[in-house]
Design a protein around this motif. Sequence first.
Motif, PDB file in Angstrom:
ATOM      1  N   ALA A 149      12.688  10.931   5.116  1.00  0.00           N
ATOM      2  CA  ALA A 149      11.353  10.382   6.285  1.00  0.00           C
ATOM      3  C   ALA A 149       9.846  10.131   5.370  1.00  0.00           C
ATOM      4  O   ALA A 149       8.279   9.391   5.207  1.00  0.00           O
ATOM      5  CB  ALA A 149      11.379   9.899   7.581  1.00  0.00           C
ATOM      6  N   ALA A 150       9.418  11.702   5.679  1.00  0.00           N
ATOM      7  CA  ALA A 150       7.971  11.796   5.517  1.00  0.00           C
ATOM      8  C   ALA A 150       7.687  11.383   3.706  1.00  0.00           C
ATOM      9  O   ALA A 150       7.182  11.494   3.574  1.00  0.00           O
ATOM     10  CB  ALA A 150       8.055  13.664   4.847  1.00  0.00           C
ATOM     11  N   ILE A 151       8.579  12.203   3.010  1.00  0.00           N
ATOM     12  CA  ILE A 151       8.458  10.880   1.365  1.00  0.00           C
ATOM     13  C   ILE A 151       8.206  10.048   1.541  1.00  0.00           C
ATOM     14  O   ILE A 151       7.566   9.410   0.348  1.00  0.00           O
ATOM     15  CB  ILE A 151      10.540  12.152   1.193  1.00  0.00           C
ATOM     16  N   ALA A 152       9.476   9.703   2.056  1.00  0.00           N
ATOM     17  CA  ALA A 152       9.544   7.926   1.825  1.00  0.00           C
ATOM     18  C   ALA A 152       8.008   6.986   1.879  1.00  0.00           C
ATOM     19  O   ALA A 152       7.462   6.313   1.502  1.00  0.00           O
ATOM     20  CB  ALA A 152      10.767   7.534   2.878  1.00  0.00           C
ATOM     21  N   ARG A 153       7.409   7.909   3.404  1.00  0.00           N
ATOM     22  CA  ARG A 153       6.112   7.487   3.720  1.00  0.00           C
ATOM     23  C   ARG A 153       5.395   7.845   3.088  1.00  0.00           C
ATOM     24  O   ARG A 153       4.483   6.964   3.009  1.00  0.00           O
ATOM     25  CB  ARG A 153       5.690   8.180   5.318  1.00  0.00           C
ATOM     26  N   SER A 154       4.899   8.908   2.377  1.00  0.00           N
ATOM     27  CA  SER A 154       4.301   9.433   1.371  1.00  0.00           C
ATOM     28  C   SER A 154       4.310   8.107  -0.070  1.00  0.00           C
ATOM     29  O   SER A 154       3.356   8.429  -0.556  1.00  0.00           O
ATOM     30  CB  SER A 154       4.113  11.047   1.111  1.00  0.00           C
ATOM     31  N   PHE A 155       5.841   8.141  -0.532  1.00  0.00           N
ATOM     32  CA  PHE A 155       5.329   7.046  -1.086  1.00  0.00           C
ATOM     33  C   PHE A 155       5.118   6.364  -1.199  1.00  0.00           C
ATOM     34  O   PHE A 155       4.660   5.507  -2.625  1.00  0.00           O
ATOM     35  CB  PHE A 155       6.771   7.604  -1.902  1.00  0.00           C
ATOM     36  N   CYS A 156       5.406   5.528  -0.135  1.00  0.00           N
ATOM     37  CA  CYS A 156       4.720   4.071  -0.263  1.00  0.00           C
ATOM     38  C   CYS A 156       3.450   3.439   0.476  1.00  0.00           C
ATOM     39  O   CYS A 156       2.923   2.707  -0.514  1.00  0.00           O
ATOM     40  CB  CYS A 156       5.540   3.507   1.175  1.00  0.00           C
ATOM     41  N   VAL A 157       2.842   5.206   0.668  1.00  0.00           N
ATOM     42  CA  VAL A 157       1.514   5.024   0.877  1.00  0.00           C
ATOM     43  C   VAL A 157       0.293   4.866  -0.192  1.00  0.00           C
ATOM     44  O   VAL A 157      -0.025   3.788  -0.881  1.00  0.00           O
ATOM     45  CB  VAL A 157       0.990   5.946   1.452  1.00  0.00           C
ATOM     46  N   MET A 158       1.153   5.665  -1.263  1.00  0.00           N
ATOM     47  CA  MET A 158       0.772   6.256  -2.671  1.00  0.00           C
ATOM     48  C   MET A 158       0.466   5.532  -4.068  1.00  0.00           C
ATOM     49  O   MET A 158       0.108   5.324  -5.107  1.00  0.00           O
ATOM     50  CB  MET A 158       0.624   7.734  -3.086  1.00  0.00           C
ATOM     51  N   PHE A 159       1.863   4.624  -3.872  1.00  0.00           N
ATOM     52  CA  PHE A 159       2.484   4.171  -5.299  1.00  0.00           C
ATOM     53  C   PHE A 159       1.946   2.819  -5.115  1.00  0.00           C
ATOM     54  O   PHE A 159       1.855   2.065  -6.414  1.00  0.00           O
ATOM     55  CB  PHE A 159       4.128   3.780  -4.897  1.00  0.00           C
ATOM     56  N   PRO A 160       1.185   2.551  -4.208  1.00  0.00           N
ATOM     57  CA  PRO A 160       0.361   0.726  -4.537  1.00  0.00           C
ATOM     58  C   PRO A 160      -1.553   1.806  -5.554  1.00  0.00           C
ATOM     59  O   PRO A 160      -1.465   0.809  -6.178  1.00  0.00           O
ATOM     60  CB  PRO A 160       0.015   0.169  -3.733  1.00  0.00           C
ATOM     61  N   THR A 161      -1.218   2.800  -5.314  1.00  0.00           N
ATOM     62  CA  THR A 161      -2.426   2.927  -5.904  1.00  0.00           C
ATOM     63  C   THR A 161      -2.996   3.810  -7.247  1.00  0.00           C
ATOM     64  O   THR A 161      -3.663   2.966  -8.106  1.00  0.00           O
ATOM     65  CB  THR A 161      -3.298   4.705  -5.750  1.00  0.00           C
ATOM     66  N   ILE A 162      -1.532   3.677  -7.994  1.00  0.00           N
ATOM     67  CA  ILE A 162      -1.549   3.380  -9.226  1.00  0.00           C
ATOM     68  C   ILE A 162      -1.397   2.132  -9.735  1.00  0.00           C
ATOM     69  O   ILE A 162      -2.415   2.300 -10.608  1.00  0.00           O
ATOM     70  CB  ILE A 162      -0.076   4.169  -9.721  1.00  0.00           C
ATOM     71  N   PHE A 163      -0.972   0.854  -9.278  1.00  0.00           N
ATOM     72  CA  PHE A 163      -1.483   0.190  -9.581  1.00  0.00           C
ATOM     73  C   PHE A 163      -2.871  -0.863  -9.559  1.00  0.00           C
ATOM     74  O   PHE A 163      -3.486  -1.502 -10.552  1.00  0.00           O
ATOM     75  CB  PHE A 163      -0.414  -1.125  -9.353  1.00  0.00           C
ATOM     76  N   LEU A 164      -2.937  -0.052  -8.875  1.00  0.00           N
ATOM     77  CA  LEU A 164      -5.136   0.101  -8.178  1.00  0.00           C
ATOM     78  C   LEU A 164      -5.813   0.053  -9.007  1.00  0.00           C
ATOM     79  O   LEU A 164      -6.911  -0.242  -9.613  1.00  0.00           O
ATOM     80  CB  LEU A 164      -5.200   0.187  -6.367  1.00  0.00           C
ATOM     81  N   LEU A 165      -5.018   1.652  -9.484  1.00  0.00           N
ATOM     82  CA  LEU A 165      -6.319   2.384 -10.768  1.00  0.00           C
ATOM     83  C   LEU A 165      -5.806   1.728 -12.029  1.00  0.00           C
ATOM     84  O   LEU A 165      -6.540   1.546 -12.869  1.00  0.00           O
ATOM     85  CB  LEU A 165      -5.767   3.732 -10.865  1.00  0.00           C
ATOM     86  N   ARG A 166      -4.717   1.731 -12.362  1.00  0.00           N
ATOM     87  CA  ARG A 166      -4.220   1.042 -14.118  1.00  0.00           C
ATOM     88  C   ARG A 166      -5.177  -0.459 -14.489  1.00  0.00           C
ATOM     89  O   ARG A 166      -4.752  -0.999 -15.196  1.00  0.00           O
ATOM     90  CB  ARG A 166      -3.084   0.613 -13.903  1.00  0.00           C
ATOM     91  N   ARG A 167      -5.555  -1.417 -13.238  1.00  0.00           N
ATOM     92  CA  ARG A 167      -5.887  -2.752 -13.330  1.00  0.00           C
ATOM     93  C   ARG A 167      -7.306  -2.041 -13.626  1.00  0.00           C
ATOM     94  O   ARG A 167      -7.777  -3.656 -14.544  1.00  0.00           O
ATOM     95  CB  ARG A 167      -6.218  -3.816 -12.369  1.00  0.00           C
TER      96      ARG A 167
END
Length: 316
Positions: free
Chosen positions: A149-167
Amino acid sequence: MAAINETSIQHPSFLLLGMAGLEDLHSWISIPFCLMYITALLGNFTLLFVIAVERSLHEPMYLFLAMLAVADLVLSSSTVPKALSIFWSLSKEMTFHACLTQMFFTHLSFIAESTILLAMAIDRYVAICNPLRYATVFTHSVVARIGLAAIARSFCVMFPTIFLLRRLPFCGHSVMPHTYCEHMGIARLACADISVNIWYGFATTLLSPGVDIVLIGVSYVLILRAVFRLSSKAAQLKAVGTCSSHVCIILIFYTPAFFSFFTHRFGHNVPHHVHILLANLYVTLPPMLNPIVYTMKNKLIREKVSQVLFRTIQVW
Protein backbone atom coordinates in the motif's frame (compact mmCIF):
# COMPACT_ATOMS: atom_id res chain seq x y z
CA MET A 1 8.18 31.01 -36.20
CA ALA A 2 7.71 27.28 -36.79
CA ALA A 3 11.34 26.68 -35.80
CA ILE A 4 10.84 28.64 -32.59
CA ASN A 5 7.70 26.69 -31.70
CA GLU A 6 9.43 23.40 -32.39
CA THR A 7 12.36 24.43 -30.20
CA SER A 8 10.06 25.51 -27.39
CA ILE A 9 8.47 22.06 -27.05
CA GLN A 10 11.78 20.19 -27.00
CA HIS A 11 12.90 18.85 -23.65
CA PRO A 12 16.46 20.07 -23.01
CA SER A 13 19.21 18.54 -20.95
CA PHE A 14 19.57 20.30 -17.62
CA LEU A 15 22.72 21.79 -16.17
CA LEU A 16 22.68 21.48 -12.38
CA LEU A 17 24.77 24.14 -10.62
CA GLY A 18 24.76 22.67 -7.11
CA MET A 19 24.72 25.32 -4.40
CA ALA A 20 24.78 28.47 -6.47
CA GLY A 21 26.92 31.14 -4.83
CA LEU A 22 28.99 28.59 -2.92
CA GLU A 23 30.80 27.02 -5.89
CA ASP A 24 34.19 27.66 -4.29
CA LEU A 25 33.13 25.59 -1.27
CA HIS A 26 31.74 22.62 -3.21
CA SER A 27 34.76 20.43 -2.46
CA TRP A 28 34.46 21.10 1.26
CA ILE A 29 30.67 20.72 1.27
CA SER A 30 31.02 17.34 -0.43
CA ILE A 31 33.00 15.86 2.51
CA PRO A 32 30.17 15.75 5.10
CA PHE A 33 27.64 14.68 2.47
CA CYS A 34 29.90 11.87 1.29
CA LEU A 35 30.47 10.68 4.88
CA MET A 36 26.74 10.88 5.64
CA TYR A 37 25.93 8.84 2.53
CA ILE A 38 28.51 6.15 3.33
CA THR A 39 27.19 5.96 6.90
CA ALA A 40 23.62 5.68 5.58
CA LEU A 41 24.60 2.83 3.23
CA LEU A 42 26.49 0.91 5.91
CA GLY A 43 23.84 1.47 8.59
CA ASN A 44 20.80 0.56 6.50
CA PHE A 45 22.40 -2.44 4.78
CA THR A 46 23.58 -3.73 8.17
CA LEU A 47 20.08 -3.30 9.59
CA LEU A 48 18.51 -5.10 6.63
CA PHE A 49 21.02 -7.95 6.88
CA VAL A 50 20.49 -8.40 10.63
CA ILE A 51 16.69 -8.36 10.31
CA ALA A 52 16.88 -10.85 7.42
CA VAL A 53 19.12 -13.40 9.17
CA GLU A 54 17.73 -13.14 12.72
CA ARG A 55 14.39 -14.96 12.95
CA SER A 56 13.63 -13.31 16.30
CA LEU A 57 13.42 -10.00 14.44
CA HIS A 58 10.75 -11.21 12.01
CA GLU A 59 8.15 -9.27 13.94
CA PRO A 60 5.96 -6.42 12.59
CA MET A 61 7.93 -3.62 14.28
CA TYR A 62 11.23 -4.82 12.80
CA LEU A 63 9.70 -5.59 9.39
CA PHE A 64 8.48 -1.98 9.27
CA LEU A 65 12.01 -0.93 10.18
CA ALA A 66 13.34 -2.99 7.25
CA MET A 67 10.88 -1.20 4.93
CA LEU A 68 12.08 2.12 6.34
CA ALA A 69 15.69 1.13 5.60
CA VAL A 70 14.81 0.30 1.97
CA ALA A 71 13.02 3.65 1.57
CA ASP A 72 16.04 5.43 3.08
CA LEU A 73 18.41 3.70 0.67
CA VAL A 74 16.29 4.68 -2.35
CA LEU A 75 15.87 8.26 -1.08
CA SER A 76 19.59 8.86 -0.52
CA SER A 77 20.83 6.88 -3.54
CA SER A 78 18.47 8.77 -5.86
CA THR A 79 20.05 12.10 -4.97
CA VAL A 80 23.42 12.01 -3.21
CA PRO A 81 25.57 10.38 -5.96
CA LYS A 82 24.55 13.07 -8.45
CA ALA A 83 25.07 15.81 -5.85
CA LEU A 84 28.59 14.50 -5.19
CA SER A 85 29.23 14.39 -8.93
CA ILE A 86 28.28 18.08 -9.12
CA PHE A 87 30.37 19.02 -6.09
CA TRP A 88 33.40 17.24 -7.60
CA SER A 89 32.76 18.74 -11.08
CA LEU A 90 32.53 15.27 -12.64
CA SER A 91 29.16 15.68 -14.33
CA LYS A 92 26.65 18.47 -13.95
CA GLU A 93 24.39 17.60 -16.87
CA MET A 94 21.24 15.48 -16.82
CA THR A 95 18.90 14.64 -19.65
CA PHE A 96 15.24 15.53 -19.24
CA HIS A 97 14.20 11.90 -18.87
CA ALA A 98 16.99 11.17 -16.36
CA CYS A 99 15.84 14.22 -14.39
CA LEU A 100 12.24 12.97 -14.39
CA THR A 101 13.39 9.54 -13.24
CA GLN A 102 15.41 11.01 -10.37
CA MET A 103 12.53 13.28 -9.37
CA PHE A 104 10.06 10.36 -9.44
CA PHE A 105 12.11 8.02 -7.24
CA THR A 106 13.12 10.80 -4.82
CA HIS A 107 9.55 11.88 -4.12
CA LEU A 108 8.20 8.31 -4.29
CA SER A 109 10.60 7.09 -1.59
CA PHE A 110 9.83 10.16 0.56
CA ILE A 111 6.06 9.53 0.45
CA ALA A 112 6.60 5.78 1.01
CA GLU A 113 8.75 6.53 4.08
CA SER A 114 6.09 8.87 5.44
CA THR A 115 3.49 6.10 4.99
CA ILE A 116 5.72 3.58 6.77
CA LEU A 117 6.23 5.97 9.70
CA LEU A 118 2.44 6.26 9.99
CA ALA A 119 2.14 2.45 9.98
CA MET A 120 4.81 2.26 12.70
CA ALA A 121 2.88 4.78 14.81
CA ILE A 122 -0.31 2.69 14.49
CA ASP A 123 1.74 -0.40 15.34
CA ARG A 124 2.90 1.23 18.59
CA TYR A 125 -0.65 2.41 19.34
CA VAL A 126 -2.07 -1.13 19.07
CA ALA A 127 0.87 -2.63 21.00
CA ILE A 128 0.38 -0.25 23.95
CA CYS A 129 -3.34 0.53 23.93
CA ASN A 130 -4.68 -2.87 22.83
CA PRO A 131 -1.89 -5.42 23.37
CA LEU A 132 -4.21 -8.46 23.48
CA ARG A 133 -5.26 -7.87 19.86
CA TYR A 134 -1.79 -7.02 18.57
CA ALA A 135 -0.96 -10.52 17.28
CA THR A 136 -4.24 -10.79 15.39
CA VAL A 137 -4.12 -7.24 13.96
CA PHE A 138 -0.50 -7.14 12.77
CA THR A 139 0.02 -10.48 11.05
CA HIS A 140 2.76 -10.98 8.45
CA SER A 141 0.20 -10.76 5.65
CA VAL A 142 -1.11 -7.43 6.99
CA VAL A 143 2.43 -6.06 7.21
CA ALA A 144 3.09 -7.14 3.61
CA ARG A 145 -0.13 -5.43 2.47
CA ILE A 146 0.88 -2.24 4.26
CA GLY A 147 4.23 -2.31 2.44
CA LEU A 148 2.47 -2.74 -0.92
CA ALA A 149 0.00 0.00 0.00
CA ALA A 150 2.89 2.38 0.75
CA ILE A 151 4.36 1.73 -2.71
CA ALA A 152 0.98 1.98 -4.45
CA ARG A 153 0.12 5.23 -2.67
CA SER A 154 3.47 6.79 -3.55
CA PHE A 155 3.16 5.70 -7.17
CA CYS A 156 -0.37 7.10 -7.51
CA VAL A 157 0.69 10.45 -6.04
CA MET A 158 3.84 10.85 -8.14
CA PHE A 159 2.83 9.34 -11.50
CA PRO A 160 0.75 12.38 -12.59
CA THR A 161 3.73 14.71 -12.07
CA ILE A 162 5.52 13.02 -14.97
CA PHE A 163 2.76 14.10 -17.36
CA LEU A 164 2.44 17.51 -15.72
CA LEU A 165 6.13 18.15 -16.47
CA ARG A 166 6.22 16.53 -19.94
CA ARG A 167 3.49 18.88 -21.19
CA LEU A 168 5.56 21.98 -20.37
CA PRO A 169 7.71 23.85 -22.92
CA PHE A 170 11.14 24.98 -21.70
CA CYS A 171 12.25 27.40 -24.44
CA GLY A 172 15.91 26.54 -23.93
CA HIS A 173 15.85 27.20 -20.17
CA SER A 174 18.12 24.47 -18.85
CA VAL A 175 20.15 25.83 -15.91
CA MET A 176 18.92 24.52 -12.56
CA PRO A 177 20.45 25.94 -9.35
CA HIS A 178 20.13 22.67 -7.44
CA THR A 179 21.97 19.41 -6.76
CA TYR A 180 19.12 17.15 -7.86
CA CYS A 181 15.85 17.31 -9.78
CA GLU A 182 12.61 17.92 -7.93
CA HIS A 183 9.12 18.61 -9.20
CA MET A 184 8.92 22.38 -8.69
CA GLY A 185 12.58 22.89 -9.53
CA ILE A 186 11.92 21.50 -13.02
CA ALA A 187 8.55 23.23 -13.43
CA ARG A 188 9.97 26.69 -12.67
CA LEU A 189 12.25 26.44 -15.73
CA ALA A 190 9.23 26.19 -18.06
CA CYS A 191 8.14 29.14 -20.21
CA ALA A 192 4.45 28.51 -19.57
CA ASP A 193 1.86 28.73 -16.83
CA ILE A 194 2.73 26.25 -14.06
CA SER A 195 -0.26 26.91 -11.79
CA VAL A 196 -1.41 23.29 -12.10
CA ASN A 197 2.03 22.06 -11.02
CA ILE A 198 2.11 24.45 -8.05
CA TRP A 199 -1.33 23.49 -6.80
CA TYR A 200 -0.78 19.79 -7.39
CA GLY A 201 2.53 19.90 -5.50
CA PHE A 202 0.94 21.83 -2.64
CA ALA A 203 -2.06 19.49 -2.47
CA THR A 204 0.01 16.30 -2.51
CA THR A 205 2.28 17.65 0.24
CA LEU A 206 -0.70 18.41 2.46
CA LEU A 207 -2.59 15.22 1.62
CA SER A 208 0.27 12.73 1.92
CA PRO A 209 2.99 13.67 4.47
CA GLY A 210 0.74 16.40 5.88
CA VAL A 211 -2.08 13.99 6.72
CA ASP A 212 0.45 11.41 7.91
CA ILE A 213 1.99 13.71 10.49
CA VAL A 214 -1.48 14.67 11.81
CA LEU A 215 -2.49 11.01 12.18
CA ILE A 216 0.86 10.20 13.80
CA GLY A 217 0.27 13.04 16.26
CA VAL A 218 -3.23 11.72 17.08
CA SER A 219 -1.88 8.20 17.63
CA TYR A 220 0.75 9.48 20.07
CA VAL A 221 -1.77 11.57 21.98
CA LEU A 222 -3.80 8.38 22.46
CA ILE A 223 -0.64 6.47 23.41
CA LEU A 224 0.34 9.08 26.02
CA ARG A 225 -3.17 9.05 27.45
CA ALA A 226 -3.01 5.25 27.79
CA VAL A 227 0.51 5.38 29.28
CA PHE A 228 -0.42 7.87 32.00
CA ARG A 229 -3.32 5.63 33.01
CA LEU A 230 -0.93 2.80 33.84
CA SER A 231 -0.61 2.31 37.58
CA SER A 232 2.99 1.09 37.55
CA LYS A 233 5.80 3.61 37.04
CA ALA A 234 7.96 0.85 35.56
CA ALA A 235 5.24 0.03 33.02
CA GLN A 236 5.00 3.70 32.08
CA LEU A 237 8.74 3.95 31.51
CA LYS A 238 8.77 0.73 29.46
CA ALA A 239 5.93 1.99 27.25
CA VAL A 240 7.64 5.35 26.72
CA GLY A 241 10.93 3.55 25.96
CA THR A 242 9.35 1.46 23.19
CA CYS A 243 8.12 4.65 21.48
CA SER A 244 11.15 6.90 22.02
CA SER A 245 13.15 5.64 19.05
CA HIS A 246 10.18 6.03 16.72
CA VAL A 247 9.53 9.57 17.96
CA CYS A 248 13.20 10.45 17.33
CA ILE A 249 12.97 9.11 13.77
CA ILE A 250 9.74 11.07 13.13
CA LEU A 251 11.41 14.30 14.27
CA ILE A 252 14.54 13.58 12.21
CA PHE A 253 12.47 12.85 9.09
CA TYR A 254 9.79 15.54 9.15
CA THR A 255 11.65 18.52 10.66
CA PRO A 256 14.11 19.23 7.80
CA ALA A 257 11.54 18.18 5.16
CA PHE A 258 8.78 20.53 6.30
CA PHE A 259 11.25 23.31 7.10
CA SER A 260 12.57 22.99 3.54
CA PHE A 261 9.03 22.90 2.11
CA PHE A 262 7.83 26.02 3.93
CA THR A 263 10.99 28.08 3.41
CA HIS A 264 10.94 27.14 -0.29
CA ARG A 265 7.40 28.54 -0.67
CA PHE A 266 7.18 31.27 1.95
CA GLY A 267 10.75 32.08 3.00
CA HIS A 268 11.50 34.53 0.21
CA ASN A 269 14.17 36.26 2.30
CA VAL A 270 16.06 33.02 2.91
CA PRO A 271 19.18 32.78 0.67
CA HIS A 272 18.83 30.29 -2.19
CA HIS A 273 21.82 28.21 -1.11
CA VAL A 274 20.10 27.69 2.28
CA HIS A 275 17.07 26.24 0.44
CA ILE A 276 19.36 23.84 -1.42
CA LEU A 277 21.21 22.88 1.76
CA LEU A 278 17.92 22.07 3.51
CA ALA A 279 16.73 20.07 0.50
CA ASN A 280 19.93 18.02 0.68
CA LEU A 281 19.67 17.53 4.43
CA TYR A 282 16.24 15.91 4.32
CA VAL A 283 17.47 13.29 1.83
CA THR A 284 20.70 12.52 3.72
CA LEU A 285 20.12 13.15 7.43
CA PRO A 286 17.23 10.69 8.06
CA PRO A 287 18.85 7.81 6.11
CA MET A 288 22.04 8.29 8.12
CA LEU A 289 20.47 8.69 11.56
CA ASN A 290 17.54 6.23 11.40
CA PRO A 291 19.60 3.01 11.76
CA ILE A 292 21.83 4.64 14.40
CA VAL A 293 18.84 5.76 16.49
CA TYR A 294 17.11 2.38 16.34
CA THR A 295 20.30 0.48 17.10
CA MET A 296 21.10 2.71 20.08
CA LYS A 297 17.55 2.90 21.44
CA ASN A 298 16.39 -0.69 20.90
CA LYS A 299 18.16 -3.23 23.11
CA LEU A 300 17.21 -6.29 21.02
CA ILE A 301 18.46 -4.76 17.77
CA ARG A 302 21.62 -3.58 19.50
CA GLU A 303 22.32 -7.11 20.75
CA LYS A 304 21.55 -8.76 17.39
CA VAL A 305 23.70 -6.27 15.45
CA SER A 306 26.58 -6.90 17.86
CA GLN A 307 26.18 -10.69 17.52
CA VAL A 308 26.04 -10.63 13.72
CA LEU A 309 29.03 -8.28 13.45
CA PHE A 310 31.00 -10.41 15.93
CA ARG A 311 30.25 -13.59 13.95
CA THR A 312 31.21 -11.86 10.71
CA ILE A 313 34.53 -10.69 12.17
CA GLN A 314 35.25 -14.23 13.40
CA VAL A 315 34.61 -15.66 9.92
CA TRP A 316 37.01 -13.16 8.37
